[in-house]
Design an enzyme around this catalytic site. Structure first.
Site, short mmCIF file in Angstrom:
data_model
loop_
_atom_site.label_atom_id
_atom_site.label_comp_id
_atom_site.label_asym_id
_atom_site.label_seq_id
_atom_site.Cartn_x
_atom_site.Cartn_y
_atom_site.Cartn_z
N LYS A 17 -42.52 -75.19 56.19
CA LYS A 17 -42.78 -75.64 57.56
C LYS A 17 -44.25 -75.99 57.74
O LYS A 17 -44.61 -77.04 58.28
CB LYS A 17 -42.38 -74.54 58.55
CG LYS A 17 -42.72 -74.84 59.99
CD LYS A 17 -41.86 -75.94 60.54
CE LYS A 17 -42.27 -76.31 61.93
NZ LYS A 17 -41.53 -77.43 62.49
N CYS A 47 -47.72 -78.32 67.28
CA CYS A 47 -47.29 -78.16 65.89
C CYS A 47 -48.35 -78.66 64.92
O CYS A 47 -48.99 -77.90 64.22
CB CYS A 47 -46.00 -78.93 65.67
SG CYS A 47 -44.76 -78.52 66.86
N1 SAJ Z 1 -50.47 -89.09 65.74
C1 SAJ Z 1 -51.48 -90.01 65.43
N2 SAJ Z 1 -51.23 -90.97 64.49
C2 SAJ Z 1 -50.03 -91.05 63.84
C3 SAJ Z 1 -49.02 -90.09 64.16
C4 SAJ Z 1 -49.26 -89.13 65.11
O1 SAJ Z 1 -52.56 -89.97 66.00
O2 SAJ Z 1 -49.86 -91.96 63.02
C5 SAJ Z 1 -50.74 -88.07 66.74
C6 SAJ Z 1 -49.81 -88.15 67.92
O3 SAJ Z 1 -50.35 -89.03 68.91
C7 SAJ Z 1 -49.81 -86.70 68.42
C8 SAJ Z 1 -49.98 -85.91 67.14
O4 SAJ Z 1 -50.49 -86.80 66.15
O5 SAJ Z 1 -50.93 -86.45 69.24
C9 SAJ Z 1 -48.69 -85.28 66.64
O6 SAJ Z 1 -47.70 -86.31 66.67
P1 SAJ Z 1 -46.31 -86.07 65.86
O7 SAJ Z 1 -45.35 -87.05 66.33
O8 SAJ Z 1 -46.60 -86.03 64.41
O9 SAJ Z 1 -46.03 -84.58 66.24
P2 SAJ Z 1 -44.89 -83.70 66.87
O10 SAJ Z 1 -45.55 -82.41 67.11
O11 SAJ Z 1 -44.21 -84.33 68.01
O12 SAJ Z 1 -43.78 -83.55 65.68
C10 SAJ Z 1 -44.16 -83.00 64.46
C11 SAJ Z 1 -43.21 -83.52 63.41
N3 SAJ Z 1 -43.63 -83.10 62.10
C12 SAJ Z 1 -43.77 -84.04 61.15
O13 SAJ Z 1 -43.63 -85.24 61.38
C13 SAJ Z 1 -44.12 -83.54 59.79
C14 SAJ Z 1 -41.84 -82.97 63.63
O14 SAJ Z 1 -40.97 -83.36 62.58
C15 SAJ Z 1 -41.94 -81.47 63.65
O15 SAJ Z 1 -40.66 -80.89 63.82
C16 SAJ Z 1 -42.82 -81.06 64.78
O16 SAJ Z 1 -44.14 -81.59 64.55
C17 SAJ Z 1 -42.82 -79.55 64.79
O17 SAJ Z 1 -42.03 -79.03 65.59
O18 SAJ Z 1 -43.46 -78.96 63.93
#
Ligand code: SAJ
Length: 440
Positions: free
Chosen positions: A216, A270
């Site tokens: 995780k 996360c």
């Molecule tokens: N972000 C960027 N650039 C990107 C992608 C994301 O700046 O290219 C930023 C987003 O704007 C946001 C942050 O990162 O502020 C996190 O975005 P996210 O979509 O990665 O995060 P979560 O928390 O919605 O979802 C993540 C996911 N983990 C992965 O993709 C490895 C999800 O699968 C997990 O289940 C979740 O965290 C969790 O519950 O851990």
């Protein structure tokens, strides 16, 4: 044959616990959902939900109506206990396990031989073994699995089974995604796998508890590190006067390159949190993971500095920030870099700062208390002021260059690639014929 797990007790009715409880109830098992917040218990007991998640309201309402799901403030005897409570970070970036330990202690009196205890909360490596020790100390009448050893079959099975769902797709991903099932012993793993196969269509892959705990953390540290690479690129490109969006688009044409998107920082509970669990466990070794966290955390202040330079250079222009949520198309402000930036701007410029956030009804009191105004997108576009795009909501993505008119745009998400007729997107091209502004 009677069901192996007729009754399930889910502790923590939040973003993960409530959808999990509702899904298990929909599979015909009796579920006792437990939350320490009486308001949450009252909401669920009324068949309603306190979190916005696609299709969850209907699933919960039906489960409560049929009696398959009941909500309580304290656990009750069950055959399976699923712990899905928050595991936040302390100010010192240390994991806080108080909720997990309290939930563990609360189920101890209700355990009977043959029960299964599952930890789902994102936790440091070794936490599953720790809860086994806590339970063993509370219930000397029962045999608990030793951590990792092949030991004799214990009375109680204990496993770690992390979820990996994307907010907005939780119910679908809880069922479809592969699941990692990590028992303290092979017998624990096998039992936990039989439980998850009742409602998971993805593959349930067996491993040891410590590996499952690290899976995780690894998934989210991987994403954080890749986002940090994009964010660092954006800062480098500013200093070299290169358009980072064009750069990434071209680099990603390479068949084995997939650079993520820069932004104003990393939010959510996360990606911004989990990597610190690894740094805490291996501070000397987790150098890249720590550096990625520091790069992402520093990006918000970098954006803030660029915005302040713009505001100082254009004292007459209204300032409107587009977006407060931590990511696109959701209402969640937790750990949001956009909120951090707006909060710091408000402390500097007060009522001069406006905000457009289509996913919330009213601004957080901290912002409105400093005179920040909530505007509609139309109001913001009519001002021809400074538009600071912080969140890539679909609503903002649709705004055309014409609609942006004479506004001066700082697009931290690269969603408005075509420059408006009379403005340039900042900070890649910090000089502009109209302004003579050059910010390097
Ligand atoms: N972000 C960027 N650039 C990107 C992608 C994301 O700046 O290219 C930023 C987003 O704007 C946001 C942050 O990162 O502020 C996190 O975005 P996210 O979509 O990665 O995060 P979560 O928390 O919605 O979802 C993540 C996911 N983990 C992965 O993709 C490895 C999800 O699968 C997990 O289940 C979740 O965290 C969790 O519950 O851990």
């Amino acid at each position: 044959m009677p069901p192996e797990f007729p009754t399930v007790c889910v502790l923590g009715l939040g973003y993960i616990g409530l959808p999990t409880a509702a899904l298990i109830a929909a599979r015909g098992l009796k579920v006792v959902g437990v939350d320490v917040n009486p308001a949450v218990v009252a909401t669920v007991s009324a068949g309603r939900v306190h979190i916005i998640e696609a299709d969850l309201d209907g699933l919960v309402q039906n489960a409560v109506l049929t009696g398959a799901l009941v909500a309580r403030t304290r656990p009750e005897p069950a055959d399976v206990f699923v712990i899905a409570v928050p595991t936040p970070l302390s100010d010192a970036k240390k994991p806080v396990l108080d909720n997990v330990i309290a939930a563990t202690r609360s189920i101890a009196p209700h355990l009977k031989s043959g029960d299964l205890v599952i930890l789902e909360s994102t936790s440091p490596v070794g936490t599953t073994a720790q809860i086994s020790q806590i339970l063993a100390a509370s219930r000397p009448d029962l045999a608990f699995p030793a951590s990792e050893a092949d030991g004799p079959d214990a009375d109680i099975a204990i496993a770690y089974c992390p979820e990996r769902v994307l907010p907005g797709r939780i119910l679908k991903e809880l069922v479809d995604n592969d699941r990692c099932v990590g028992g303290l012993t092979p017998a624990c793993t096998a039992k936990a796998r039989r439980f998850y196969e009742l409602f998971v269509r993805g593959e349930c892959i067996e491993t040891a508890a410590r590996t499952a705990e690290m899976v995780k953390l690894t998934e989210n540290a991987f994403r954080d590190t890749n986002i940090a690479f994009a964010n660092e690129l954006s800062v480098i490109c500013d200093s070299l006067d290169i358009n980072v969006w064009e750069l990434i688009e071209l680099a990603n044409r390479h068949p084995r390159v997939n650079i993520l998107k820069p932004g104003p920082g990393v939010g959510g509970h996360c990606i911004a949190v989990d990597p610190w669990f690894i740094v805490d466990a291996a501070p000397e070794e987790a150098r890249l993971i720590r550096a990625a966290r520091e790069v992402n955390d520093a990006k918000a202040d970098y954006v803030l500095d660029q915005v302040r330079a713009l505001i100082e250079a254009f004292p007459d222009r209204a300032v409107t920030c587009l977006g407060l949520a931590f990511k696109a198309n959701i209402d969640d402000l937790r750990e949001s870099p956009a909120l951090e930036i707006v909060d710091k701007l408000a402390r500097l410029y007060g009522g001069r700062v406006g905000v457009v956030e289509p996913f919330i009804e009213e601004l957080p009191a901290t912002l409105s208390g400093m005179g920040v105004k909530q505007l509609t997108l139309e109001e913001a576009l009519s001002q021809d002021g400074l538009l600071i795009l912080l969140v890539d909501h679909d609503l903002f993505r649709k705004v055309t260059a014409e609609q942006r008119g004479d506004a001066l745009v700082y697009d931290t998400r690269g969603i408005w690639r075509e420059p408006s007729p009379s403005t340039v997107s900042l900070p890649q091209h910090l000089a502009s014929p109209q302004t003579g502004l050059a910010l390097y």
